[in-house]
Write a protein that holds these residues in place. Structure first.
Motif, PDB file in Angstrom:
ATOM      1  N   ASP A 101       0.862  -1.173   0.000  1.00 53.21           N
ATOM      2  CA  ASP A 101       0.000   0.000   0.000  1.00 53.21           C
ATOM      3  C   ASP A 101       0.904   1.230   0.000  1.00 53.21           C
ATOM      4  OD1 ASP A 101      -2.287  -1.528   0.093  1.00 53.21           O
ATOM      5  OD2 ASP A 101      -2.762  -1.067   2.186  1.00 53.21           O
ATOM      6  N   VAL A 102       0.491   2.258  -0.729  1.00 50.37           N
ATOM      7  CA  VAL A 102       1.262   3.500  -0.764  1.00 50.37           C
ATOM      8  C   VAL A 102       0.545   4.629  -0.021  1.00 50.37           C
ATOM      9  CG1 VAL A 102       2.479   2.893  -2.885  1.00 50.37           C
ATOM     10  CG2 VAL A 102       0.333   4.174  -3.032  1.00 50.37           C
ATOM     11  N   ASN A 103      -0.711   4.435   0.299  1.00 53.27           N
ATOM     12  CA  ASN A 103      -1.517   5.417   1.026  1.00 53.27           C
ATOM     13  C   ASN A 103      -2.193   4.756   2.213  1.00 53.27           C
ATOM     14  OD1 ASN A 103      -1.164   7.677  -0.725  1.00 53.27           O
ATOM     15  ND2 ASN A 103      -2.710   6.852  -2.120  1.00 53.27           N
ATOM     16  N   GLY A 104      -2.628   5.582   3.147  1.00 53.00           N
ATOM     17  CA  GLY A 104      -3.455   5.109   4.251  1.00 53.00           C
ATOM     18  C   GLY A 104      -2.666   4.549   5.423  1.00 53.00           C
ATOM     19  N   ALA A 105      -3.414   3.964   6.339  1.00 48.93           N
ATOM     20  CA  ALA A 105      -2.840   3.459   7.588  1.00 48.93           C
ATOM     21  C   ALA A 105      -1.817   2.355   7.353  1.00 48.93           C
ATOM     22  CB  ALA A 105      -3.952   2.947   8.504  1.00 48.93           C
ATOM     23  N   ASN A 106      -1.969   1.607   6.260  1.00 44.58           N
ATOM     24  CA  ASN A 106      -1.051   0.506   5.976  1.00 44.58           C
ATOM     25  C   ASN A 106      -0.002   0.863   4.935  1.00 44.58           C
ATOM     26  OD1 ASN A 106      -2.333  -1.297   7.773  1.00 44.58           O
ATOM     27  ND2 ASN A 106      -3.936  -1.654   6.262  1.00 44.58           N
ATOM     28  N   ALA A 107       0.182   2.154   4.668  1.00 42.40           N
ATOM     29  CA  ALA A 107       1.196   2.573   3.695  1.00 42.40           C
ATOM     30  C   ALA A 107       2.565   2.063   4.131  1.00 42.40           C
ATOM     31  CB  ALA A 107       1.223   4.085   3.563  1.00 42.40           C
ATOM     32  N   HIS A 108       3.303   1.538   3.177  1.00 44.28           N
ATOM     33  CA  HIS A 108       4.640   1.025   3.459  1.00 44.28           C
ATOM     34  C   HIS A 108       5.535   2.175   3.925  1.00 44.28           C
ATOM     35  CE1 HIS A 108       8.572  -0.817   2.888  1.00 44.28           C
ATOM     36  NE2 HIS A 108       7.929  -1.982   2.945  1.00 44.28           N
ATOM     37  N   PRO A 109       6.460   1.897   4.848  1.00 42.62           N
ATOM     38  CA  PRO A 109       7.369   2.943   5.325  1.00 42.62           C
ATOM     39  C   PRO A 109       8.140   3.665   4.209  1.00 42.62           C
ATOM     40  CG  PRO A 109       7.525   1.033   6.747  1.00 42.62           C
ATOM     41  CD  PRO A 109       6.639   0.643   5.588  1.00 42.62           C
ATOM     42  N   VAL A 110       8.449   2.985   3.119  1.00 45.85           N
ATOM     43  CA  VAL A 110       9.142   3.651   2.008  1.00 45.85           C
ATOM     44  C   VAL A 110       8.296   4.819   1.509  1.00 45.85           C
ATOM     45  CG1 VAL A 110       9.893   3.415  -0.400  1.00 45.85           C
ATOM     46  CG2 VAL A 110      10.490   1.657   1.250  1.00 45.85           C
ATOM     47  N   PHE A 111       7.006   4.592   1.323  1.00 46.05           N
ATOM     48  CA  PHE A 111       6.157   5.644   0.788  1.00 46.05           C
ATOM     49  C   PHE A 111       5.766   6.666   1.844  1.00 46.05           C
ATOM     50  CE2 PHE A 111       6.473   3.101  -2.846  1.00 46.05           C
ATOM     51  CZ  PHE A 111       6.324   3.992  -3.893  1.00 46.05           C
ATOM     52  N   ARG A 112       5.744   6.274   3.104  1.00 45.23           N
ATOM     53  CA  ARG A 112       5.554   7.274   4.156  1.00 45.23           C
ATOM     54  C   ARG A 112       6.742   8.231   4.165  1.00 45.23           C
ATOM     55  NH1 ARG A 112       4.903   4.065   9.071  1.00 45.23           N
ATOM     56  NH2 ARG A 112       4.285   2.217   7.946  1.00 45.23           N
ATOM     57  N   PHE A 113       7.952   7.691   4.013  1.00 44.83           N
ATOM     58  CA  PHE A 113       9.150   8.529   3.952  1.00 44.83           C
ATOM     59  C   PHE A 113       9.118   9.441   2.721  1.00 44.83           C
ATOM     60  CE2 PHE A 113      13.338   9.211   2.058  1.00 44.83           C
ATOM     61  CZ  PHE A 113      13.934   9.984   3.050  1.00 44.83           C
ATOM     62  N   LEU A 114       8.862   8.861   1.551  1.00 39.82           N
ATOM     63  CA  LEU A 114       8.892   9.632   0.301  1.00 39.82           C
ATOM     64  C   LEU A 114       7.860  10.754   0.298  1.00 39.82           C
ATOM     65  CD1 LEU A 114       9.242   6.662  -2.216  1.00 39.82           C
ATOM     66  CD2 LEU A 114      11.038   8.307  -1.603  1.00 39.82           C
ATOM     67  N   THR A 115       6.620  10.432   0.678  1.00 45.58           N
ATOM     68  CA  THR A 115       5.564  11.440   0.636  1.00 45.58           C
ATOM     69  C   THR A 115       5.750  12.489   1.730  1.00 45.58           C
ATOM     70  OG1 THR A 115       4.069  10.056   1.949  1.00 45.58           O
ATOM     71  CG2 THR A 115       3.877   9.920  -0.461  1.00 45.58           C
TER      72      THR A 115
END
Length: 166
Positions: A101-115
């Motif tokens: 997942d790239v959005n939401g509560a289950n977004a992967h840490p990679v995409f939490r960092f990037l966004t």
């Protein structure tokens, strides 16, 4: 920020084959990180991503693909389906990671960092669609965020510039 201290390099992600890979493996290399999907109108960008990878990899560049099924159910397949599709249709030789997942509560840490590091249009963190691209310098800093409609070839000059910097 040095490559060794970038929070990006503390993150671990599973490859399609299920093996975990700490992103510190890519420290010191420029990265183009992309959320992908096999059944999207932008899927043909895989060919251009592969071309960038082949052209720039010897100079210290990596493309990292993160399949996601969060947009229109456009990545419904298994890891084996994704691997077969990418290799058969586009000759993908760059790393493809497990579906996330790239959005939401289950977004992967990679995409939490990037966004968190580079917001999108109107200041939003949210990924809007498949094939959103993030360009990361050799030190792990996010230096660009590009819309799905941005053709990978348009990033050539920026990638070349990043690779000339030490």
């Amino acid at each position: 920020m040095t490559a060794e201290k970038s929070p990006l390099y503390e993150i671990t992600a599973d490859l399609l084959d299920g093996h975990p890979l700490k992103l510190s493996y890519f420290a010191g290399r420029a990265l183009l990180i992309v959320n992908t999907a096999s059944q999207c109108g932008f899927t043909p960008q895989y060919a251009a991503l592969e071309q960038l990878y082949r052209d720039f990899n010897p100079r210290g560049f990596e493309v990292l693909a993160f399949p996601s099924n969060q947009f229109g159910n456009q990545e419904p397949g298994t890891a084996a389906d994704i691997a077969t599709f990418c290799e058969r249709n586009y000759g993908v030789s760059f790393p493809v990671f497990a579906k996330i997942d790239v959005n939401g509560a289950n977004a992967h840490p990679v995409f939490r960092f990037l966004t968190g590091a580079r917001r999108g249009f109107f200041g939003t963190k949210r990924i809007k669609w498949n094939f959103t691209k993030f360009l990361v310098d050799r030190s792990g800093n996010v230096v660009g965020r590009y819309a799905p409609s941005t053709e990978p070839a348009k990033l050539r000059d920026m990638i070349d510039l990043l690779l000339k910097q030490q």
